[in-house]
Enzyme design. Structure first.
Site, PDB file in Angstrom:
ATOM      1  N   GLU A  28       4.745   0.582  19.472  1.00  0.00           N
ATOM      2  CA  GLU A  28       4.126   0.584  18.149  1.00  0.00           C
ATOM      3  C   GLU A  28       3.733  -0.850  17.816  1.00  0.00           C
ATOM      4  O   GLU A  28       4.594  -1.714  17.700  1.00  0.00           O
ATOM      5  CB  GLU A  28       5.090   1.112  17.087  1.00  0.00           C
ATOM      6  CG  GLU A  28       4.508   1.075  15.683  1.00  0.00           C
ATOM      7  CD  GLU A  28       5.505   1.447  14.599  1.00  0.00           C
ATOM      8  OE1 GLU A  28       5.343   0.959  13.461  1.00  0.00           O
ATOM      9  OE2 GLU A  28       6.456   2.198  14.881  1.00  0.00           O
ATOM     10  N   ARG A  32      -0.135  -5.749  11.005  1.00  0.00           N
ATOM     11  CA  ARG A  32       0.182  -6.846  10.089  1.00  0.00           C
ATOM     12  C   ARG A  32      -0.517  -8.139  10.454  1.00  0.00           C
ATOM     13  O   ARG A  32      -0.400  -9.129   9.720  1.00  0.00           O
ATOM     14  CB  ARG A  32       1.694  -7.084  10.067  1.00  0.00           C
ATOM     15  CG  ARG A  32       2.467  -5.907   9.535  1.00  0.00           C
ATOM     16  CD  ARG A  32       3.947  -6.173   9.541  1.00  0.00           C
ATOM     17  NE  ARG A  32       4.684  -4.925   9.420  1.00  0.00           N
ATOM     18  CZ  ARG A  32       5.958  -4.796   9.654  1.00  0.00           C
ATOM     19  NH1 ARG A  32       6.677  -5.836  10.019  1.00  0.00           N
ATOM     20  NH2 ARG A  32       6.542  -3.627   9.529  1.00  0.00           N
ATOM     21  N   LYS A 116       8.711   9.581   8.610  1.00  0.00           N
ATOM     22  CA  LYS A 116       9.431   8.308   8.686  1.00  0.00           C
ATOM     23  C   LYS A 116      10.230   8.177   7.384  1.00  0.00           C
ATOM     24  O   LYS A 116       9.677   8.368   6.298  1.00  0.00           O
ATOM     25  CB  LYS A 116       8.402   7.175   8.807  1.00  0.00           C
ATOM     26  CG  LYS A 116       8.988   5.786   8.745  1.00  0.00           C
ATOM     27  CD  LYS A 116       7.862   4.754   8.879  1.00  0.00           C
ATOM     28  CE  LYS A 116       8.400   3.349   8.753  1.00  0.00           C
ATOM     29  NZ  LYS A 116       7.352   2.350   9.001  1.00  0.00           N
TER      30      LYS A 116
END
Length: 150
Positions: A28, A32, A116
């Site tokens: 993953e 950012r 999540k």
């Protein structure tokens, strides 16, 4: 699954190769940094046996960009109506974030049954997950945020 922040796209391939050598084939890469999409594209093209996903997907534009960069899944800290609709039209599997019963119900309305749980520890951790299991026993949670061995 490692959650990766890449600042320099030149580090992407050597890092992915090292992880694959160590047996890790699902990555993953968070959105950012400005290098994230380039890193995803590089790894996806050079290493088709590695499953690349996009983390910190906040909106439909980022979901589309991640798909174009070769992401096969996306992870979001939450879920909005626009993101849910975009995910329904995308080939990328979305793991949306949810913490409250209302957020879980919204996710269910759009067909999501794996969520999540973020930020897990700050939101109450195991006791909250156990409490949510009652009314949502058919939901699978992937807790992230503050998780430790303890």
């Amino acid at each position: 699954m490692p959650v990766i922040v890449i600042d320099d796209p030149q580090h992407a391939l050597p890092m992915a190769e090292a992880l694959r050598e160590g047996g890790v084939t699902v990555l993953e890469i968070t959105l950012r940094t400005e290098a994230a999409l380039t890193a995803m594209r590089t790894i996806s093209k050079a290493m088709p046996d590695v499953i690349v996903g996009a983390g910190t997907v906040l909106n439909e534009t980022q979901l589309r960009q991640a798909e174009d960069a070769g992401a096969r899944f996306a992870v979001s800290p939450g879920l909005t109506e626009k993101l849910a609709i975009a995910a329904q039209k995308s080939a990328v599997a979305l793991l949306p974030g949810a913490v409250t019963a209302s957020e879980i119900q919204l996710a269910l309305e759009y067909g999501f049954t794996t969520l999540k749980f973020f930020p897990a520890e700050a939101a109450g951790g195991v006791p909250v997950l156990k409490a949510l299991h009652g009314p949502f026993s058919h939901i699978r949670f992937c807790p992230t945020g503050g998780i430790s061995v303890a």
